[in-house]
Design an enzyme around this catalytic site. Structure first.
Site, PDB file in Angstrom:
ATOM      1  NE  ARG A  90      11.324 -52.103 -38.997  1.00  0.00           N
ATOM      2  CZ  ARG A  90      12.635 -52.244 -38.794  1.00  0.00           C
ATOM      3  NH1 ARG A  90      13.284 -53.255 -39.361  1.00  0.00           N
ATOM      4  NH2 ARG A  90      13.291 -51.372 -38.050  1.00  0.00           N
ATOM      5  CE  LYS A 114      10.940 -48.803 -40.714  1.00  0.00           C
ATOM      6  NZ  LYS A 114      10.602 -47.711 -39.775  1.00  0.00           N
ATOM      7  CG  HIS A 186       4.470 -52.552 -35.840  1.00  0.00           C
ATOM      8  ND1 HIS A 186       5.342 -52.920 -36.852  1.00  0.00           N
ATOM      9  CD2 HIS A 186       5.158 -51.683 -35.069  1.00  0.00           C
ATOM     10  CE1 HIS A 186       6.491 -52.274 -36.696  1.00  0.00           C
ATOM     11  NE2 HIS A 186       6.410 -51.532 -35.623  1.00  0.00           N
ATOM     12  NE  ARG A 189       9.549 -53.796 -35.310  1.00  0.00           N
ATOM     13  CZ  ARG A 189      10.840 -54.010 -35.499  1.00  0.00           C
ATOM     14  NH1 ARG A 189      11.276 -55.250 -35.683  1.00  0.00           N
ATOM     15  NH2 ARG A 189      11.702 -53.007 -35.522  1.00  0.00           N
ATOM     16  CE1 TYR A 221       8.036 -52.338 -28.010  1.00  0.00           C
ATOM     17  CE2 TYR A 221      10.114 -51.566 -28.904  1.00  0.00           C
ATOM     18  CZ  TYR A 221       8.816 -51.997 -29.090  1.00  0.00           C
ATOM     19  OH  TYR A 221       8.301 -52.072 -30.362  1.00  0.00           O
TER      20      TYR A 221
END
Length: 241
Positions: A90, A114, A186, A189, A221
């Site tokens: 991230r 996070k 992003h 990522r 994904y």
């Protein structure tokens, strides 16, 4: 539900409002303020999960090759993008990456994600190489600001980079490379994870590397992978042309 729909709110906004109402009544029931929960009858709109733009490997190479390595920030930016793509970080994780959390000799970095959750992520030889070049040839000439001594990537004033700065770096490089897709930090990522799934990687392993708390977040994904397969059929299969 009908009333907030008539206000012209997006499905996502409607879902957030309904979620708030449900949480309120859940609290009321727990506190014995009401005996029944009328919000159980509310149905949230079905949300269509948008598939983000993904860069293929050649496009990532083009963006990285657009970096001007004659400038000190060029060497830093190359190390940043190589690390973002190699590790699927991230943007907040890359700007806060600490030197003390680099274990490049064994091919890992410790990432604080996070909720201050830590994870070990494998790092490729190319990213390790450019981190070492940046540290030995560029960062060594920068005096870190107080509190940022252990931060890996610094601006010329010795402070850690902002997330917005990474955004502008990538935007400018994508434009230089002639990439027309919607690009953000992003995107690297997303591309990291998509390329893993397309290559047949185990979804649990991808979840671990991305630091997703729930496997359902990682499952986007698999949808991207199916989209990739469909486009491949359209391009190469005569029945789909």
């Amino acid at each position: 539900t009908e009333w907030i729909a008539k206000l012209g709110m997006t499905p996502a906004s409607q879902a957030r409002i309904i979620s708030g109402v449900k949480q309120f009544y859940k609290f009321c029931v727990l506190e014995d303020i009401v005996k029944s929960d009328p919000s159980l009858l509310l149905e949230a709109p079905k949300l269509k999960r948008a598939l983000p733009d993904v860069l293929n490997f050649e496009e990532i190479e083009k963006i990285i090759q657009s970096i001007d390595l004659s400038k000190p920030e060029g060497g830093r930016n190359k190390a940043i993008l190589e690390t973002m793509y190699s590790c699927g970080l991230r943007v907040s994780e890359v700007v806060n990456l600490q030197i003390s959390n680099l274990y490049l000799d064994v091919g890992f970095i410790r990432v604080i994600g996070k909720g201050d959750k830590e994870r070990l992520v494998p790092i490729g030889t190319s990213a390790s190489k450019y981190i070492n070049i940046y540290r030995k040839e560029i960062r060594v000439h920068i005096t870190p600001r107080k509190g940022d001594e252990d931060i890996l990537f610094l601006n010329r004033r010795g402070a850690r980079l902002s997330r917005v700065m990474i955004f502008y770096i990538i935007k400018d490089l994508a434009r230089e490379a002639g990439i027309q897709k919607t690009i953000s930090p992003h995107t690297f990522r997303h591309s990291f994870a998509t390329h893993l799934v397309e290559g047949g990687a185990d979804l649990r392993a991808v979840q671990e590397m991305l630091g997703h708390e729930s496997i359902t977040t990682t499952e986007i994904y698999t949808h991207l992978d199916r989209e990739f397969l469909r486009k491949t059929l359209e391009k190469y299969h005569p029945a789909f042309r």
